[in-house]
Design an enzyme around this catalytic site. Structure first.
Site, PDB file in Angstrom:
ATOM      1  CB  SER A   1      -0.913   0.021   1.237  1.00 54.08           C
ATOM      2  OG  SER A   1      -1.777  -1.086   1.241  1.00 54.08           O
TER       3      SER A   1
ATOM      4  NE  ARG B   1       1.763   4.287   9.766  1.00 52.33           N
ATOM      5  CZ  ARG B   1       1.656   2.995   9.407  1.00 52.33           C
ATOM      6  NH1 ARG B   1       0.492   2.385   9.464  1.00 52.33           N
ATOM      7  NH2 ARG B   1       2.711   2.334   9.001  1.00 52.33           N
TER       8      ARG B   1
ATOM      9  CG  HIS C   1      -2.053   2.921   4.889  1.00 47.44           C
ATOM     10  ND1 HIS C   1      -2.294   2.458   6.158  1.00 47.44           N
ATOM     11  CD2 HIS C   1      -1.996   1.826   4.104  1.00 47.44           C
ATOM     12  CE1 HIS C   1      -2.376   1.137   6.137  1.00 47.44           C
ATOM     13  NE2 HIS C   1      -2.197   0.736   4.904  1.00 47.44           N
TER      14      HIS C   1
END
Lengths: 210, 210
Positions: free
Chosen positions: A13, A36, A39
């Protein structure tokens, strides 16, 4: 469907996110945090809307390595924080939202429970990281408490989401000059708050095999 | 800063969302769900990316009124669900992700814990609402279990977020013809899953004063 080992999903990812940044180069210390958040949201707007005060990442990592208390404004954010990673650094994670005394005090004062939670953070009497993913009223009260000299967080993660006083509350924290990571605008959320905390925890104490 | 009573923030937020829809008319039974997702994310993309199978809202409300079990794929989503509203309808909220037997079985099988959680949902032996906000592997395993005739959820909330097999897992559920509410594309999250559950709970059992 891509055949992939569960352990590799996160890594893959992050590779996809990096490749879709299309050559945008993020500062080295900010990149793990911004990525993040993307994500967690699949929303590349965060590339542009995240504010970092001067030197904040380094200061935040130091505070976490010294075992700062992490205080969230929702149990959802608390739930999303990697407690094992926090414990490795000696960091406790608190959320006071469901405490009976908080509900009582909020009702009496005619304020939100989130605002009262910031007053409880003062009582911890130790270095704190404040992570606000939901309630602008928490940031507004926090800024008052800072002005009154009652609290000086090691880091404020200011990412409430929504439509009423959200943008303004974030500007308030930015203008205060506090050490802060903010998602400017309306976007954010408990998931974003937890993602930023986790990114910092993983930077402060890298996980095995990731 | 807008001066507003804490009790009125949610109402005011929904008014702003409605006004910013710029005349887009949402189906009456879908509007409270889509608007609550926007309330949770400040992201108007959800106006366009939400899929509702035929008659799903009515069926979901009936299931919740009969006290269906709600199974989430993250403790964060469970944490975001209004447990008082669920309890009023007799609905329990489960998340099996942190269960020891789930971790063990996932490791043995080389699959994600989220996939194993779907197998545990089968064991509940009662009507279930499955709410997936994180793991596409949960949806993929769920579709297999449905094909094997082992489970037939009253409702699948399929809103995992991310970059690996997320889009495909959602298409799988849509193509299965199951009763489902899906956020197509990469977006979603535990917060979105919880928001959809809460919207349905409030429709099934309206809150006082809201």
């Amino acid at each position: 469907m891509e055949k992939i080992n569960p352990m590799d999903i996160e890594k893959r990812s992050f590779e996809i996110i990096s490749s879709e940044l299309n050559g945008i180069v993020l500062d080295e210390e900010k990149a793990p945090i911004v990525k993040r958040v993307i994500h967690t949201t699949a929303d590349f707007e965060y590339v542009d809307n995240m504010y970092f005060s001067e030197g904040v990442v380094e200061k935040a990592l130091e505070a976490l390595k010294r075992g700062a208390a992490i205080v969230t404004d929702t149990n959802m954010a608390k739930s999303g924080i990697n407690k094992a990673a926090a414990a490795r650094l000696g960091c406790e994670v608190h959320c006071f939202m469901a405490d009976e005394d908080v509900a009582k005090s909020a009702k009496e004062q005619g304020v939100t429970r989130a605002a009262v939670c910031m007053e409880k953070a003062v009582e911890l009497q130790k270095p704190v990281v404040i992570a606000v993913g939901n309630a602008p009223t928490a940031l507004i009260r926090l800024e008052e408490l800072m002005k009154e000299g009652k609290i000086k967080p090691e880091l404020i993660i200011g990412v409430p989401v929504g439509f009423v006083n959200v943008v303004e509350s974030k500007e308030l924290i930015i203008n205060s000059g506090a050490d802060a990571i903010i998602a400017k605008g309306r976007k954010g959320g408990s998931n974003v708050a937890a993602a930023i905390v986790n990114a910092l925890l993983y930077m402060a104490s890298p996980r095995e095999g990731i």
